[in-house]
Write a protein that holds these residues in place. Structure first.
Motif, short mmCIF file in Angstrom:
data_model
loop_
_atom_site.label_atom_id
_atom_site.label_comp_id
_atom_site.label_asym_id
_atom_site.label_seq_id
_atom_site.Cartn_x
_atom_site.Cartn_y
_atom_site.Cartn_z
N ALA A 120 -40.16 86.02 75.93
CA ALA A 120 -39.98 87.18 75.05
C ALA A 120 -38.50 87.22 74.68
O ALA A 120 -37.68 87.78 75.40
CB ALA A 120 -40.40 88.46 75.77
N PRO A 121 -38.13 86.60 73.54
CA PRO A 121 -36.72 86.52 73.16
C PRO A 121 -36.11 87.90 72.90
O PRO A 121 -36.79 88.82 72.43
CB PRO A 121 -36.74 85.68 71.89
CG PRO A 121 -38.05 84.95 71.93
CD PRO A 121 -39.00 85.89 72.61
N ALA A 122 -34.81 87.99 73.19
CA ALA A 122 -34.06 89.22 72.90
C ALA A 122 -32.61 88.82 72.67
O ALA A 122 -31.99 88.23 73.55
CB ALA A 122 -34.19 90.22 74.04
N MET A 123 -32.08 89.14 71.49
CA MET A 123 -30.70 88.79 71.16
C MET A 123 -30.32 89.47 69.85
O MET A 123 -31.16 90.06 69.17
CB MET A 123 -30.54 87.27 71.04
CG MET A 123 -31.35 86.64 69.91
SD MET A 123 -31.56 84.86 70.11
CE MET A 123 -32.77 84.80 71.45
N ASN A 124 -29.07 89.35 69.47
CA ASN A 124 -28.61 89.86 68.17
C ASN A 124 -29.30 89.11 67.04
O ASN A 124 -29.62 87.93 67.16
CB ASN A 124 -27.10 89.68 68.08
CG ASN A 124 -26.54 90.16 66.75
OD1 ASN A 124 -26.40 89.36 65.82
ND2 ASN A 124 -26.25 91.44 66.67
N TRP A 125 -29.53 89.83 65.94
CA TRP A 125 -30.29 89.23 64.84
C TRP A 125 -29.65 87.96 64.31
O TRP A 125 -30.35 87.01 63.92
CB TRP A 125 -30.44 90.25 63.69
CG TRP A 125 -29.15 90.60 62.99
CD1 TRP A 125 -28.31 91.62 63.27
CD2 TRP A 125 -28.58 89.89 61.89
NE1 TRP A 125 -27.23 91.62 62.44
CE2 TRP A 125 -27.37 90.56 61.57
CE3 TRP A 125 -28.94 88.77 61.15
CZ2 TRP A 125 -26.53 90.13 60.55
CZ3 TRP A 125 -28.11 88.34 60.13
CH2 TRP A 125 -26.92 89.02 59.84
N ALA A 126 -28.31 87.88 64.32
CA ALA A 126 -27.62 86.69 63.82
C ALA A 126 -27.85 85.50 64.76
O ALA A 126 -28.00 84.35 64.30
CB ALA A 126 -26.13 86.96 63.66
N ASP A 152 -38.43 93.76 65.18
CA ASP A 152 -37.39 94.18 64.25
C ASP A 152 -37.03 95.63 64.58
O ASP A 152 -37.92 96.47 64.73
CB ASP A 152 -37.92 94.09 62.81
CG ASP A 152 -36.81 94.07 61.78
OD1 ASP A 152 -35.74 94.64 62.05
OD2 ASP A 152 -37.01 93.47 60.71
N GLY A 153 -35.72 95.90 64.73
CA GLY A 153 -35.34 97.28 65.04
C GLY A 153 -33.89 97.40 65.39
O GLY A 153 -33.09 96.46 65.22
N ALA A 160 -29.14 96.34 63.15
CA ALA A 160 -30.59 96.31 63.16
C ALA A 160 -31.07 95.00 62.57
O ALA A 160 -30.38 94.37 61.77
CB ALA A 160 -31.17 97.49 62.37
N GLY A 161 -32.28 94.59 63.01
CA GLY A 161 -32.86 93.35 62.50
C GLY A 161 -33.77 92.73 63.53
O GLY A 161 -34.01 93.30 64.61
N PRO A 162 -34.28 91.55 63.26
CA PRO A 162 -35.15 90.87 64.22
C PRO A 162 -34.33 90.36 65.42
O PRO A 162 -33.28 89.75 65.24
CB PRO A 162 -35.73 89.71 63.41
CG PRO A 162 -34.72 89.45 62.35
CD PRO A 162 -34.11 90.77 62.03
N GLY A 163 -34.80 90.64 66.60
CA GLY A 163 -34.10 90.24 67.82
C GLY A 163 -34.32 91.20 68.96
O GLY A 163 -33.88 90.95 70.09
N ARG A 164 -35.03 92.29 68.68
CA ARG A 164 -35.27 93.32 69.69
C ARG A 164 -36.43 92.87 70.61
O ARG A 164 -37.45 92.38 70.14
CB ARG A 164 -35.63 94.63 68.99
CG ARG A 164 -35.85 95.82 69.90
CD ARG A 164 -36.24 97.04 69.06
NE ARG A 164 -36.57 98.17 69.89
CZ ARG A 164 -35.70 99.09 70.31
NH1 ARG A 164 -34.43 98.98 69.94
NH2 ARG A 164 -36.08 100.09 71.07
N LEU A 165 -36.26 93.04 71.90
CA LEU A 165 -37.28 92.64 72.87
C LEU A 165 -38.59 93.39 72.61
O LEU A 165 -38.60 94.60 72.35
CB LEU A 165 -36.80 92.92 74.29
CG LEU A 165 -37.76 92.55 75.44
CD1 LEU A 165 -38.00 91.05 75.50
CD2 LEU A 165 -37.24 93.06 76.78
N ALA A 166 -39.70 92.68 72.69
CA ALA A 166 -41.01 93.31 72.55
C ALA A 166 -41.18 94.41 73.57
O ALA A 166 -40.57 94.38 74.66
CB ALA A 166 -42.11 92.26 72.71
N GLU A 167 -42.02 95.38 73.26
CA GLU A 167 -42.24 96.49 74.17
C GLU A 167 -43.09 96.05 75.36
O GLU A 167 -43.93 95.14 75.23
CB GLU A 167 -42.94 97.64 73.45
CG GLU A 167 -42.08 98.28 72.36
CD GLU A 167 -40.77 98.80 72.89
OE1 GLU A 167 -39.72 98.55 72.26
OE2 GLU A 167 -40.77 99.45 73.96
#
Length: 408
Positions: A120-126, A152-153, A160-167
């Motif tokens: 479950a990836p999690a990091m800054n959108w860039a 995305d969040g 904000a952007g894609p990179g937010r850990l899934a719930e």
């Protein structure tokens, strides 16, 4: 869905690591057992104490831990789970996975495991959009690694952007789906379905005084492996275990005891059974009288006498029991004349089979075993094998015998 399943949860460095705590809670509520691994980066965002408190199991962190390696070993830790979940999976950890690096416990486990992996990836959108990360993810997907997210969040950096850990609830649903698919794919013959098998494992501790006891070096690894192998063949397994640090085998009902007297009582209470496998290294003797206080050294005086009494013979008791299982298997831990002593023991105890091994080396607590199967028909010598393979062979023979395909 997750009852009796085992999850290895790797928590890497991300501010979203707090969600791993909620995921752990949901997994346990669903019936899974969660073994947590915390990277150095992960430990900067959630504490080992918090992870351990919610998981209900020790947190594994150090590849070079003498205590951790002695108790379980990183290779065995990699093979125990039904599923490995990396949540959150940082860009650094994903890059190491893609390139086969193994410079800490988490990456070593990921390289050594042969079980399904969910990240479950999690990091800054860039960082998520970077060509290196995209290439790493494509390679991991090609290798069969399952991926959830990222969403995305809003992010910690006020971006904000894609990179937010899934719930956590989303991750739980994917875990259930993956394990359901794996179980369906692995569903093979279950020749022991409807059978009840009793297994004993580990040492017994016989108290001398409130702080001392008589014991041996048995780790319980072989007995626990046998219980797990029988459960995988569909048996209802009752495992009566002395004090060990081994994880409970999935699918087995574990009864924990301390002494030989308690072990015999638990075994008799578990009857009737179709088979009993007595793999425990039960202490032959116990102290005839338990001291109420710690025995003290007295200067100039000899040590206090220690009078011993015989412990109950669990193998002989089950072999001669009014509700005797159809198949009774004992173990013989020997240091000399291994086969001849085992042959004599089978006759003396009245059991059907004896699994004999030479314990003068590193067998007790080790990962491998070389055994001799002694039956009424003779002696079968097995090569040195991992204890899990010894367990699988023995479980298959038990299934064949109970099905009527072989004589005890």
């Amino acid at each position: 869905m997750l009852a009796n399943s085992r999850i290895l949860l790797i928590v890497s460095g991300s501010v979203s690591a707090y969600k791993a705590l909620e995921l752990t809670r949901l997994l346990r509520k669903a019936g899974a057992r969660v073994t947590p691994v915390l990277t150095a980066g992960g430990a900067r965002f959630v504490t080992p104490h918090a992870v351990q408190a919610i998981a209900g199991e020790a947190v594994h962190q150090d590849l070079w831990s003498l205590a951790g390696e002695a108790e379980i070993g990183h290779i065995r830790l990699a093979r125990l789970p039904d599923l490995v979940v990396v949540a959150p999976a940082s860009a650094d950890l994903l890059a190491k996975m893609a390139n086969g690096l193994a410079d800490d416990l988490a990456t070593t486990l990921l390289l050594a495991t042969d079980r399904p992996v969910l990240v479950a990836p999690a990091m800054n959108w860039a960082m998520w959009a970077h060509p290196a990360t995209r290439a790493n993810m494509a390679l991991l997907r090609e290798r069969g690694v399952a991926v959830i997210g990222p969403n995305d969040g809003a992010m910690a950096e006020a971006e904000a952007g894609p990179g937010r850990l899934a719930e956590p609830a989303e991750m739980l649903a994917v875990v259930e789906r993956l394990l359901g698919a794996a179980r369906a794919a692995d569903a093979g013959p279950r020749p022991l379905a409807g059978r009840h098998v009793l297994v004993t494992s580990g040492p017994t501790h016989e108290p001398i005084d409130p702080v001392r006891y008589i014991a041996n070096r048995s780790s319980g690894r072989q007995g626990h492996a046998i219980a797990g192998a029988l459960a995988r063949l569909g048996a209802r397994v009752t495992l009566v275990s002395g004090p060990v640090s081994q994880p409970d085998p999935p699918g087995a009902t574990v009864l924990r005891v301390e002494t030989a007297v308690e072990m015999l009582a638990a075994c008799e209470a578990a009857l009737p059974a179709d088979a009993a496998i007595c793999a425990a290294a039960v202490a032959d003797w116990r102290s005839a009288g338990l001291a109420g206080q710690k025995l003290k050294k007295v200067p100039g005086q000899p040590p206090p006498p220690l009078e011993l009494a015989l412990n109950p013979d669990i193998l002989a008791s089950l072999s001669g029991h009014a509700r005797r299982p159809r198949l009774v298997v004992g173990f013989a831990a020997e240091t000399e004349n291994v086969v001849s002593n085992a042959v004599a023991k089978r006759q003396r105890k009245g059991c059907d089979w004896i699994v004999a091994n030479d314990v003068s080396g590193d067998v007790m607590g080790g990962a491998e075993n070389a055994v001799h199967l002694v039956t009424a028909g003779g002696v079968e010598d097995w090569p040195r094998l991992p204890k899990e393979e010894v367990a699988g062979r023995l479980a298959a023979l038990v299934a064949e015998t109970l099905a009527g395909g072989a004589e005890a």
